[in-house]
Design an enzyme around this catalytic site. Structure first.
Site, PDB file in Angstrom:
ATOM      1  N   THR A   1       1.165  -1.288   0.553  1.00 42.18           N
ATOM      2  CA  THR A   1       0.044   0.002  -0.112  1.00 42.18           C
ATOM      3  C   THR A   1       0.731   0.910   0.387  1.00 42.18           C
ATOM      4  OG1 THR A   1      -1.207  -0.641   1.171  1.00 42.18           O
ATOM      5  CG2 THR A   1      -2.264   1.091   1.228  1.00 42.18           C
TER       6      THR A   1
ATOM      7  N   ASP B   1      -0.528  -6.815   4.740  1.00 41.30           N
ATOM      8  CA  ASP B   1      -1.706  -8.003   5.006  1.00 41.30           C
ATOM      9  C   ASP B   1      -0.328  -8.762   5.289  1.00 41.30           C
ATOM     10  OD1 ASP B   1      -3.590  -6.288   4.356  1.00 41.30           O
ATOM     11  OD2 ASP B   1      -4.194  -7.136   2.730  1.00 41.30           O
TER      12      ASP B   1
END
Length: 335
Positions: free
Chosen positions: A16, A90
């Site tokens: 991200t 994640d």
């Protein structure tokens, strides 16, 4: 006399922090030089070298990518004072745990970080996270760490506990390795030092399966895992290590797996504190079938450590696997 700037290697893998909008949603698109540019004046305090390793959403970072990252760190370890790795959130805890074992006794700081918002977002957390990671990488504190939200966690103790909150990671069953406040970066003085030479041991066994028990879980899944020649199973059991044996006899399948040469590790579904298989009848029955207890390890550490240990041992040598798994390698288990 001005202090010499620390030499920091920035390895980028996507995530991200480096994402840009696309027609199919956010996807990694920014390169390392762009991250440094958006970091602003802070970057000028270090001698930063950038190397773009990967450009992946961390959902696609798997054992093969762990090996690429570990190799890059190992080859560069003598040329830099510290290394920062940008990574998606994640699976960052899996990567930081895996690197903790692959790079045992690393003598420089290796710090993973990322962000909940891309670095070019006006409200991004990326700049703060990179600042913390760079400070830790320049500190001279050896080991693998994860920096996020002005805290630093040992790589094998980090767990992602929130999906969007900036406080995304927690240090489970271990104090923070460091934290930032108005007084600067405070590092835990009790962090262990290397006790031998650093060796790259990047091989990982991919035939490891993770099971989270639910009431009524069908034990016959073990038959399939034996047929598929899995070498390791991690079970997230109930509470301190409970596994059912009434009506659906999971205990007998544990013996079958052990006899098939499969290493079975049992940990707790509870995030904090330790498993204790000797406490209840169900746990003692499991111990009698040859399972390995993970005590206060995180699930991420238990899975990656089992993958790593199995890759170091001859197939079927469960005694050596048990002994190695029970040994504290990188602070993943409290002795």
């Amino acid at each position: 006399m001005q202090e010499e700037q620390k030499r920091i290697l920035l390895l980028t893998t996507g995530g991200t922090i480096a994402s840009l909008p696309t027609s199919q949603g956010l996807a990694p698109g920014l390169e390392g030089d762009q991250l440094v540019q958006l970091l602003g004046r802070i970057a000028s305090q270090y001698r930063i070298t950038v190397r773009d390793l990967l450009q992946l959403d961390s959902s696609n970072i798997q054992p093969e990518e762990w090996q690429v990252i570990a190799e890059a760190v190992y080859q560069a370890r003598s040329d830099y004072d510290g290394i920062v790795i940008t990574h998606g959130t994640d699976t960052m805890a899996y990567t930081s745990s895996a690197l903790s074992f692959m790079l045992l006794n690393i003598r420089i700081p290796v710090v993973l970080t990322g962000a909940q918002l891309s670095i070019d977002h006006p409200l991004t957390d990326a700049v703060d996270n990179l600042r913390t990671a760079l400070a830790m990488a320049a500190s001279g504190t050896p080991g693998v760490f994860l920096a996020f939200n002005r805290t630093v966690i040992r790589g094998c103790r980090a767990v992602k506990i929130r999906t969007t909150n900036f406080s995304a990671f927690e240090s489970v069953n271990s104090p923070y390795a460091a934290y930032v406040d108005g007084g600067g970066l405070h590092i835990d003085p009790s962090l262990p030092r290397p006790n031998g030479p650093c060796e790259l041991r990047e091989q990982m066994c991919r035939e490891v399966f993770l099971i989270k028990l639910i009431p009524g879980f069908d034990p016959e899944i073990f038959d399939l895992l034996v047929q598929r020649r899995y070498r390791g199973i991690v079970i997230e059991a109930f509470g301190s290590g409970g596994l059912h044996f009434v009506r659906r006899d999971l205990i007998s399948k544990l013996r079958m797996a052990h006899e098939a040469g499969i290493a079975v590790v049992v940990c707790s579904q509870c995030l904090y504190e330790s498993s204790n298989l000797s406490l209840y009848q169900t746990g003692q029955k499991a111990l009698e079938q040859g399972v390995i207890e993970s005590y206060d390890m995180t699930t991420e550490a238990a899975v990656t450590k089992l993958m790593w240990v199995l890759a170091q041992m001859p197939e079927g040598d469960l005694k050596s696997v048990r002994e190695c798994f029970a040994t504290n390698m990188a602070g993943e288990i409290n002795a």
